[in-house]
Design an enzyme around this catalytic site. Structure first.
Site, short mmCIF file in Angstrom:
data_model
loop_
_atom_site.label_atom_id
_atom_site.label_comp_id
_atom_site.label_asym_id
_atom_site.label_seq_id
_atom_site.Cartn_x
_atom_site.Cartn_y
_atom_site.Cartn_z
N LYS A 1 -28.72 75.15 -35.46
CA LYS A 1 -28.44 76.47 -34.87
C LYS A 1 -29.65 77.37 -35.01
O LYS A 1 -30.05 78.06 -34.10
CB LYS A 1 -27.23 77.07 -35.60
N CYS B 1 -31.00 69.35 -14.37
CA CYS B 1 -31.24 70.49 -13.49
C CYS B 1 -29.94 70.75 -12.74
O CYS B 1 -28.99 70.00 -12.84
CB CYS B 1 -32.32 70.15 -12.48
N GLU C 1 -32.83 76.06 -32.91
CA GLU C 1 -32.76 76.04 -31.43
C GLU C 1 -32.74 77.45 -30.83
O GLU C 1 -33.05 77.60 -29.65
CB GLU C 1 -31.58 75.23 -30.95
N ARG D 1 -27.79 74.46 -16.91
CA ARG D 1 -28.37 73.12 -16.80
C ARG D 1 -29.88 73.14 -16.85
O ARG D 1 -30.53 72.09 -16.84
CB ARG D 1 -27.90 72.46 -15.50
N GLU E 1 -25.98 71.18 -39.05
CA GLU E 1 -25.61 72.10 -37.96
C GLU E 1 -26.22 73.48 -38.18
O GLU E 1 -26.74 74.10 -37.26
CB GLU E 1 -24.09 72.19 -37.84
N ASN F 1 -32.08 66.09 -9.18
CA ASN F 1 -31.72 66.13 -10.60
C ASN F 1 -31.75 64.68 -11.08
O ASN F 1 -31.17 63.81 -10.46
CB ASN F 1 -30.32 66.72 -10.77
N GLY F 2 -32.49 64.42 -12.16
CA GLY F 2 -32.56 63.05 -12.68
C GLY F 2 -34.01 62.73 -13.02
O GLY F 2 -34.87 63.60 -13.03
N HIS G 1 -35.50 63.05 -53.74
CA HIS G 1 -36.20 61.87 -53.19
C HIS G 1 -37.30 62.28 -52.22
O HIS G 1 -37.66 61.50 -51.34
CB HIS G 1 -35.18 60.95 -52.51
N TRP H 1 -34.91 72.14 -15.40
CA TRP H 1 -35.26 71.89 -16.80
C TRP H 1 -36.32 70.82 -16.73
O TRP H 1 -36.06 69.69 -16.31
CB TRP H 1 -34.04 71.41 -17.60
N LYS I 1 -28.00 73.70 -21.44
CA LYS I 1 -26.68 73.55 -22.04
C LYS I 1 -26.17 72.12 -21.90
O LYS I 1 -25.47 71.63 -22.76
CB LYS I 1 -25.70 74.51 -21.37
C1 AGP Z 1 -25.91 72.43 -29.47
O1 AGP Z 1 -26.12 73.72 -30.03
C2 AGP Z 1 -27.09 71.97 -28.72
N1 AGP Z 1 -27.33 72.86 -27.63
C3 AGP Z 1 -27.08 70.51 -28.31
O2 AGP Z 1 -27.47 69.82 -29.45
C4 AGP Z 1 -25.75 69.90 -27.82
O3 AGP Z 1 -24.83 69.86 -28.86
C5 AGP Z 1 -26.02 68.46 -27.36
O4 AGP Z 1 -26.91 68.51 -26.27
C6 AGP Z 1 -24.75 67.70 -26.96
O5 AGP Z 1 -24.15 68.33 -25.88
P1 AGP Z 1 -22.66 67.92 -25.48
O6 AGP Z 1 -21.77 68.29 -26.65
O7 AGP Z 1 -22.36 68.70 -24.25
O8 AGP Z 1 -22.64 66.43 -25.25
#
Ligand code: AGP
Length: 608
Positions: free
Chosen positions: A485, A2, A488, A27, A481, A100-101, A504, A74, A603
């Site tokens: 993408k 957060c 998410e 955050r 990846e 936060n935590g 497999h 969050w 993020k």
């Molecule tokens: C990436 O698109 C995601 N939002 C997420 O997986 C991110 O890569 C992950 O949380 C790691 O974040 P960081 O690179 O800031 O450590």
């Protein structure tokens, strides 16, 4: 994770808190709130949804006050709703806190408090802390906060205000970041330096188990339940990162299109005279670097994918055994060291709790820890023994795009550098590879020019229920990846697989409804990919093929074709990432999703 903001001073506190929350919304953004002490009275407002919902709620109120705190959430404990939004108050509503935590022993504490007659309005762990602080308020706010922390297990960054002491904010931290901003006649506190920089560049980093008392005129510090201490401030040289869309519809689209210049900037920072790679902030000498016998990469999410890519390069160019681990796994496994090992943390934010915890654990086991981060001054930046920067600029979109591509380029150059200092790569070879990677930005621009074509493909598949992404070798991470993408930002289930694994099990999924993104540029496993594509087609799977432009064979087997310029095998993932970002973006946009702030995400994941 957060975001916390606090202000003590004479200015327009509502707007300072709200603007600060906007800067912290990366955050977490499922709900937000503020609490202010005005004329000796504690008031608070909180709202579900994005910060703008809170702004609407406050619009016609003329809120005055010189002490206030704010929070953007969050959800960890309790669903995202008004009741669970911060700030949380004590039973008599005389104390308000933001946190936060994660308080790991909150259930036990809650039961004890309920037995003592406490009634809780929310499902959060934070509300417990507010009740504890208020229960100690006869000791004064500072000691009340300190006493409350003696009950807590887990991580916290707390900011507390109390009606009985309307001139101060008391903050403390254990495991979650807090930064103090020192202004003239005003002071601030926040989870992130970026929320403070528009007001002051003089900052103090609060360390674990430290407490600060913030008033408009001064800030004092002490060890929680310990002695008073003095803290050195530092002057930040860089400006607050601006969050402008610069004419793009979304931050994510802007950041996708920034990639060519991001790579140009990164190469200019890491390459000298087109023939040498410099690692300015890696404090290990070349001899130390050359004597490394094992690299253990640890990261999360997209950064973990960049780590998987790095393994191929580091073992190929530098012949260094390279392991790649997901931070939350590596952290709880036996960290065995033998020989000259180095742990390498990859992180865009530099604040990911799992990755930071791993770094600290590795250092406690006497590993040397290096890092690649994008955010300067972040915890991982500050706590590693040597750091590289991805120079991607602020990445606002929650889905990482430009930083991922920058990570790949940075790790490519790092691997070349390691190969060079071990004399496994000649100066001539290095110069050739540098000259080729310097053409990558132009190739990306060429791909970006295909956006409309990719958009048409996205339209065709936007209502698919799921996707499969397959790739081999250096493009196995590309498959992971691409799938991440898509899932998410569009919330469509997507899985990335090594193509050789299809037979497999996953091949059971193939039918005429399943789009399979086949990543098949010209590499040494091209023929194998061709067979995998045949396997998909013979089961009526729909093939979206990513191929090299010069390929004349694969288009025959593509329901839809995306091409990338011909480059050396190890550079293909850097190019492949771009059309897959656009594909995910266009599908999510078709579906009306919020691509910059997708549901449930944030993020920077600063909780474990
Ligand atoms: C990436 O698109 C995601 N939002 C997420 O997986 C991110 O890569 C992950 O949380 C790691 O974040 P960081 O690179 O800031 O450590």
């Amino acid at each position: 994770m957060c975001g916390i903001i606090g202000y003590a001073g004479p200015k327009n506190i509502e707007s300072i808190l709200l603007v600060g929350l906007e800067r912290l919304s990366y955050r977490g953004y499922d709900s937000s709130g503020i609490a202010i002490i005005s004329d000796g009275e504690l008031s608070y407002w909180k709202k579900t949804g994005k910060i703008r919902e809170l702004e609407k709620m406050l619009r016609n109120l003329s809120i005055k006050g010189s002490i206030g705190i704010g929070h953007t959430r969050w959800a960890t404990h309790g669903e995202p709703n008004e009741m669970n939004a911060h700030p949380h108050l004590g039973p008599n509503k005389k104390v308000a806190i933001v946190h936060n935590g994660i308080i790991e022993n909150f259930s036990v504490l809650k039961e004890e408090l309920i037995k003592n007659g406490h009634i809780f309005r929310s499902d959060t762990d934070t509300e417990i802390v507010a009740h504890l602080i208020e229960s100690y308020m006869d000791l004064g706010l500072v000691q009340a906060v300190e006493s409350a922390t003696t009950h807590l297990k887990g991580s916290y960054a707390i900011a507390a205000i109390a009606e009985a002491e309307p001139d101060k904010i008391v903050v403390c931290r254990h495991g979650s970041p807090l930064i103090i901003g020192l202004g003239k006649g005003e002071n601030l506190v926040s989870s992130d330096i970026n929320a403070i920089l528009p007001h002051t560049k003089q900052i103090v980093l609060l360390e674990d188990d430290e407490l600060a008392v913030i008033t408009p005129s001064k800030v004092t510090y002490k060890i929680i339940n310990g002695k008073a201490i003095t803290k050195k401030s530092q002057h930040i040289r860089w400006d607050a990162l601006t969050q402008e869309k610069s004419g793009y519809e979304t931050f994510m689209l802007k950041e996708i299109f920034e990639q060519p210049n991001v790579i140009r900037q990164l190469i200019s920072k890491m390459v000298v005279a087109d023939k040498q790679i410099k690692l300015k902030h890696i404090k290990l000498g070349q001899k130390d670097l050359a004597s490394i016998t094992r690299i253990i990469i640890q990261a999360c999410g997209t950064s973990w994918h960049a780590g998987l890519y790095t393994k191929y390069l580091m073992e190929n160019y530098a012949r260094i055994l390279t392991e790649v681990d997901i931070s939350s796994e590596f952290r709880y496994r036996q960290m065995l060291t033998h020989g000259n090992d180095v742990v390498l943390a990859l992180s865009q934010s530099g604040e990911t709790a799992d990755t930071l915890a791993c770094l600290r654990e590795a250092k406690s086991k006497y590993f040397k820890v290096l890092a690649l981060v994008n955010v300067k001054g972040s915890s991982i930046d500050r706590e590693s023994d040597g750091v590289m920067y991805s120079y991607a600029g602020q990445e606002v979109g929650v889905a990482s795009t430009k930083n991922y591509v920058a990570q790949l380029v940075a790790m490519y150059l790092f691997s070349l550098h390691m190969g060079r200092i071990k004399k496994l790569i000649s100066p001539q070879e290095l110069a050739e590879k540098i000259s080729e990677i310097k053409r990558i930005p132009d190739h990306i621009e060429h791909i970006l020019a295909q956006t409309d074509k990719i958009k048409a493909i996205a339209k065709k598949y936007a209502n698919s229920q799921e996707f499969l992404f397959i790739g081999r070798g250096v493009n196995y991470p590309s498959a992971l990846e691409g799938a991440l993408k898509l899932k998410e930002i569009s919330y469509i289930h997507a899985t990335g697989y090594p193509a050789g694994e299809l037979k497999h099990g996953p091949i059971a999924l193939i039918d005429s409804k399943l789009p399979v993104v086949c990543i098949a540029p010209k590499t040494h496993t091209y023929e194998k990919m061709l067979s995998n594509i045949q396997e998909v087609r013979s089961r009526k799977g729909r093939t979206i093929i990513v191929a090299s432009e010069s390929d004349t064979e694969l288009p025959k087997y593509a329901d839809d074709l995306i091409t990338i310029p011909d480059v050396s095998e190890d550079l293909t993932p850097i190019l492949v990432a771009v059309p897959l970002q656009i594909l995910a973006y266009e599908i999510a946009t078709q579906l009306g999703c919020d691509v910059d702030q997708p549901r449930n995400l944030a993020k920077s994941v600063t909780v474990e």
